[in-house]
Design an enzyme around this catalytic site. Structure first.
Site, PDB file in Angstrom:
ATOM      1  N   LYS A  47      70.052  66.355  11.390  1.00 52.69           N
ATOM      2  CA  LYS A  47      69.588  67.650  11.908  1.00 52.69           C
ATOM      3  C   LYS A  47      68.092  67.699  12.214  1.00 52.69           C
ATOM      4  O   LYS A  47      67.670  68.439  13.090  1.00 52.69           O
ATOM      5  CB  LYS A  47      69.959  68.774  10.927  1.00 52.69           C
ATOM      6  N   TYR A 206      82.083  74.810  -0.335  1.00 52.78           N
ATOM      7  CA  TYR A 206      83.400  75.419  -0.102  1.00 52.78           C
ATOM      8  C   TYR A 206      84.532  74.535  -0.589  1.00 52.78           C
ATOM      9  O   TYR A 206      85.681  74.957  -0.609  1.00 52.78           O
ATOM     10  CB  TYR A 206      83.585  75.772   1.386  1.00 52.78           C
TER      11      TYR A 206
END
Ligand code: ATR
Length: 263
Positions: A47, A206
């Site tokens: 990123k 998650y």
């Protein structure tokens, strides 16, 4: 979630995963452009590298200092494609907190755990959203200090402290990777801060669906949510950038739940 969304909208598109080494990232982006891909998503550790490798940075990538989405856009009459870098992670944090915890950032007091890539983006987005106080805690203290200094410069109205709060807060956010592995302890030091002093807890993890932190949060009576909503919203925004169409959020959420949790 993307393939389910393409199918729902009747688009003959495919979303595929590729493993790319950092030293091949420039070639991978150029190759995708040469093959006229619609776009790319990037994750760890690409990123930051991608900031230097795209042709144009959208405001979102400039503001949050990381690229997780690239869109190959036609530029000029020759049909050339230009790689435009976006960041859809940061706004996904605000969307998920609102949707899953009913929490608005304006005026909130927040304890943020973690000062890696995800922690920095979260800290900046929380500050931009007008939180009143931001407490930053990280295993490597110097990284929390660095983010605190950046926020003091860019968002001087936010009271930023690189330490645990002494008072109650509205929200605790986990942006560390502690909790990903089975048996991982909670990233929160319960000797420094007790969860019943927070109204809500958000864990960016998650999978597993319920980390040790979320279990303690529920036991302490906090509203609690895992990171699925963030994953969903960063994906939905990327989908809209690539296709120009509204993302079918329900379809995408169901696909995530089915693929990650099997139900
Ligand atoms: P990401 O892009 O997911 O944020 P990262 O930049 O590698 O990934 O950041 C990982 C975060 O999890 C960091 O805040 C890291 O703490 P350090 O800065 O001290 O490395 C935190 N982290 C990872 N393993 C941890 C552990 N065992 N205990 C506490 N924090 C941990």
């Amino acid at each position: 979630m993307h393939n389910a969304a393409f199918a729902a909208l009747g688009l003959n598109w495919r979303y595929l995963a590729f493993e790319v080494r950092p030293n091949n990232l420039a070639a991978a982006i150029a190759g995708a452009r040469a093959m006229q891909f619609a776009g790319l998503n990037l994750t760890v550790p690409h990123k930051l590298l991608a900031l230097e490798l795209v042709d144009v940075l959208d405001e979102s990538a400039k503001t949050w200092g990381a690229v997780n989405t690239i869109h190959f856009k036609p530029a000029g009459a020759g049909g050339e494609l230009r790689a435009v870098g976006y960041n859809t992670d940061a706004d996904a944090i605000a969307s998920a907190l609102r949707e899953d915890l009913g929490l608005e950032l304006g005026g909130a007091k927040v304890l943020l755990l973690g000062a890696g890539g995800a922690g920095r983006t979260a800290a900046l987005r929380l500050a931009a959203g007008g939180v009143e106080e931001l407490f930053l805690v990280n295993r490597t203290r110097s990284k929390a200090d660095e983010i605190a200094s950046e926020i003091k410069k860019r968002f001087p109205a936010v009271r930023t402290v690189a330490a645990y709060p002494q008072t109650a807060v509205d929200l605790v956010v986990n942006a560390t990777s502690l909790g990903l592995k089975p048996g991982d302890p909670s990233p929160l030091d319960q000797k420094q801060f007790l969860l019943h002093q927070s109204r809500a807890v958000y864990d960016m993890i998650y999978n597993p669906a319920e980390t040790a932190l979320l279990q303690s949060a529920k036991a302490a009576g906090c509203r609690a949510a895992n990171g699925l909503g963030m994953l969903l919203h960063q994906g939905a925004k990327a989908f809209e950038i690539w296709t120009g169409q509204t993302a079918p959020l329900d379809v995408m959420r169901r696909a995530l739940e089915q693929n990650i949790y099997g139900h």
